[in-house]
Design a protein around this motif. Structure first.
Motif, PDB file in Angstrom:
ATOM      1  N   ARG A 289       0.742  -1.195   0.113  1.00  0.00           N
ATOM      2  CA  ARG A 289      -0.024  -0.101  -0.068  1.00  0.00           C
ATOM      3  C   ARG A 289       0.901   1.366   0.075  1.00  0.00           C
ATOM      4  NH1 ARG A 289      -2.950   3.049   3.851  1.00  0.00           N
ATOM      5  NH2 ARG A 289      -4.982   3.676   3.323  1.00  0.00           N
ATOM      6  N   LYS A 290       0.458   2.064  -0.817  1.00  0.00           N
ATOM      7  CA  LYS A 290       1.519   3.537  -0.645  1.00  0.00           C
ATOM      8  C   LYS A 290       0.339   4.880  -0.830  1.00  0.00           C
ATOM      9  CE  LYS A 290       4.588   6.204  -0.996  1.00  0.00           C
ATOM     10  NZ  LYS A 290       5.243   6.590  -0.022  1.00  0.00           N
ATOM     11  N   THR A 291       0.471   5.403   0.155  1.00  0.00           N
ATOM     12  CA  THR A 291      -0.063   6.701   0.288  1.00  0.00           C
ATOM     13  C   THR A 291       0.552   7.722   0.312  1.00  0.00           C
ATOM     14  OG1 THR A 291       0.000   6.547   3.004  1.00  0.00           O
ATOM     15  CG2 THR A 291      -2.069   5.679   1.581  1.00  0.00           C
TER      16      THR A 291
ATOM     17  N   THR B 133      -4.405   7.822  -1.629  1.00  0.00           N
ATOM     18  CA  THR B 133      -3.980   6.279  -1.699  1.00  0.00           C
ATOM     19  C   THR B 133      -3.671   6.294  -3.267  1.00  0.00           C
ATOM     20  OG1 THR B 133      -5.359   5.718   0.285  1.00  0.00           O
ATOM     21  CG2 THR B 133      -4.440   4.101  -1.133  1.00  0.00           C
TER      22      THR B 133
ATOM     23  N   PRO C 109      -3.647   1.054  -3.116  1.00  0.00           N
ATOM     24  CA  PRO C 109      -4.531   0.518  -2.130  1.00  0.00           C
ATOM     25  C   PRO C 109      -4.030  -0.794  -1.645  1.00  0.00           C
ATOM     26  CG  PRO C 109      -5.854   0.653  -4.233  1.00  0.00           C
ATOM     27  CD  PRO C 109      -4.673   1.003  -4.516  1.00  0.00           C
ATOM     28  N   ASP C 110      -3.982  -1.786  -2.475  1.00  0.00           N
ATOM     29  CA  ASP C 110      -3.342  -3.003  -1.981  1.00  0.00           C
ATOM     30  C   ASP C 110      -2.986  -3.767  -3.091  1.00  0.00           C
ATOM     31  OD1 ASP C 110      -2.874  -5.409  -0.820  1.00  0.00           O
ATOM     32  OD2 ASP C 110      -5.355  -5.830  -0.371  1.00  0.00           O
TER      33      ASP C 110
ATOM     34  N   THR D 106       4.494   4.939  -9.660  1.00  0.00           N
ATOM     35  CA  THR D 106       4.905   4.752  -8.289  1.00  0.00           C
ATOM     36  C   THR D 106       5.188   3.123  -7.854  1.00  0.00           C
ATOM     37  OG1 THR D 106       3.029   6.335  -7.760  1.00  0.00           O
ATOM     38  CG2 THR D 106       3.624   4.807  -6.016  1.00  0.00           C
TER      39      THR D 106
ATOM     40  N   SER E  78       3.700   2.243   2.348  1.00  0.00           N
ATOM     41  CA  SER E  78       3.237   2.626   3.487  1.00  0.00           C
ATOM     42  C   SER E  78       2.717   1.539   4.296  1.00  0.00           C
ATOM     43  CB  SER E  78       1.823   3.537   3.164  1.00  0.00           C
ATOM     44  OG  SER E  78       2.219   4.632   2.513  1.00  0.00           O
TER      45      SER E  78
ATOM     46  N   GLY F 272      -4.603   2.183  -9.241  1.00  0.00           N
ATOM     47  CA  GLY F 272      -3.428   1.609  -8.510  1.00  0.00           C
ATOM     48  C   GLY F 272      -3.590  -0.027  -7.986  1.00  0.00           C
ATOM     49  N   GLN F 273      -4.509  -0.440  -9.103  1.00  0.00           N
ATOM     50  CA  GLN F 273      -4.977  -1.858  -8.795  1.00  0.00           C
ATOM     51  C   GLN F 273      -4.783  -2.639 -10.219  1.00  0.00           C
ATOM     52  OE1 GLN F 273      -8.293  -2.806  -6.253  1.00  0.00           O
ATOM     53  NE2 GLN F 273      -8.921  -0.565  -6.649  1.00  0.00           N
TER      54      GLN F 273
END
Length: 353
Positions: free
Chosen positions: A15-17, A22, A25-26, A49, A61, A215-216
């Motif tokens: 996870r990266k915020t 975010t 997320p996962d 990222t 994160s 992000g997924q």
């Protein structure tokens, strides 16, 4: 150069915020040693990222990152056994090509003589033997890109990272250099993680493509699998243009189904399909057009035709919206306002939901 250092890459629930935002997320994924895997997606999807976290330029994160089975989550970039080829190449303009390639080796306290020998070998490897004394300004864009690749490879990393490496090249050179990168990766057997937003690039170089969205992972698989069997309208359109039409699945037999679009029935491959309403993704070159001479079941009217040398591109108005069609039959080009009967070819059609 050592060809046995290829390492695996594993992201475990990463996870990266960034503050309240975010970005990832996962994320869980595995990259096998000796493969070239492309992270593909539109701007803001999280691919860069992800690459920067793998390089150690950003830190997760939450979650873990492993390279060659070793947990590198908390390690700085210089302790990760990866090398990165940047979009800008990041060559030192005052140094020769040979000096640029040798720089990382000399910074690692390798003896100058050995560093120079390995740098010469690296330049030879990428087809630049005898050009070591040229400055970057004396090299073409493609040659500069190969110097950047050589500089990364001579460090013999477990994983080579490439961040939009061809974006500064013109279209013709981009095609040639991407072939060189792929040939080099296959010849040496190193693991490579390649980031791009260019679908053709991803299809051309990859063993496996990971398409990202928000992000997924939207879908992952071999290039042909993603192109021929997209899991969603997003994948179908992103992996090359696609027309998305509503259809009815009227029959299922084994690993194929019979679909109906405005009465036109066609057999389509697919697994775990049920009868009922669905969506169909149709590649522009999978549609056939013929002047309407009878009451065809699926009809339309050409609203635009563009001659592009080796093909004609059409826009066809139908009751289900406008279709984009690509036809190589330039000698039989159809004019705007022509009423047409629409058909489908056997390849380039997939049920997506």
């Amino acid at each position: 150069m050592n060809n046995t250092a290829a390492g695996s890459v594993v992201f475990e629930n990463v996870r990266k915020t960034f503050g309240a935002f975010t970005a990832i997320p996962d994320l869980s994924l595995t990259i096998e040693p000796g493969t070239l895997v492309t992270l593909l997606g539109p701007s803001g999807c999280g691919k860069t990222t992800t690459l920067r976290m793998l390089a150690g330029l950003e830190h997760p994160s939450a979650g873990r990152i492993l390279i060659g089975g070793k947990d590198v989550t908390a390690l700085p970039a210089n302790e990760r056994d990866v090398s990165m080829v940047f979009q800008s190449y990041a060559l030192f303009p005052h140094m020769t090509a040979l000096d640029n390639v040798a720089y990382g080796l000399e910074s690692s306290r390798i003896r100058r003589k050995e560093a120079r020998e390995r740098a010469e070998e690296g330049l030879k490897l990428v087809g630049l033997a005898g050009m070591g004394q040229r400055l970057p300004a004396e090299l073409s864009g493609g040659q500069q890109q190969r110097v950047a690749v050589a500089r990364a490879l001579v460090l013999e990393p477990q994983v080579l990272l490439l961040d939009e490496p061809l974006s500064n090249l013109d279209a013709r050179l981009r095609r040639r250099v991407r072939t060189e990168i792929r040939d080099l990766q296959q010849r040496l057997g190193f693991t490579a993680v390649y980031v791009t937003h260019d679908q053709d690039e991803a299809l051309a170089v990859s063993d496996r493509i990971i398409v990202m969205k928000d992000g997924q992972i939207a879908q992952a698989g071999a290039p042909r699998d993603l192109y021929d069997a997209p899991a969603s309208a997003f994948i179908a359109d992103f992996m090359g243009e696609a027309n998305v039409l509503p259809c009815d699945i009227v029959g299922v037999e084994g690993d194929s189904a019979t679909i109906s679009v405005e009465g036109l029935q066609h057999r389509v491959a697919g697994r775990n399909i049920r009868t009922g309403p669905a969506q169909l993704a149709i590649r522009p070159n999978a549609i056939t057009l013929a002047p309407r001479t009878s009451n065809g079941s699926f009809n339309g009217e050409i609203t635009h035709a563009a001659y592009l040398g080796d093909r004609v591109e059409y826009e066809v108005k139908t009751s289900n919206g406008t279709l984009f069609v690509v036809d190589p039959a330039v000698e039989q080009a159809l004019a705007p306002r022509t009423e047409v009967t629409i058909g489908f070819k056997n390849r380039g059609i997939a049920i997506i939901g």
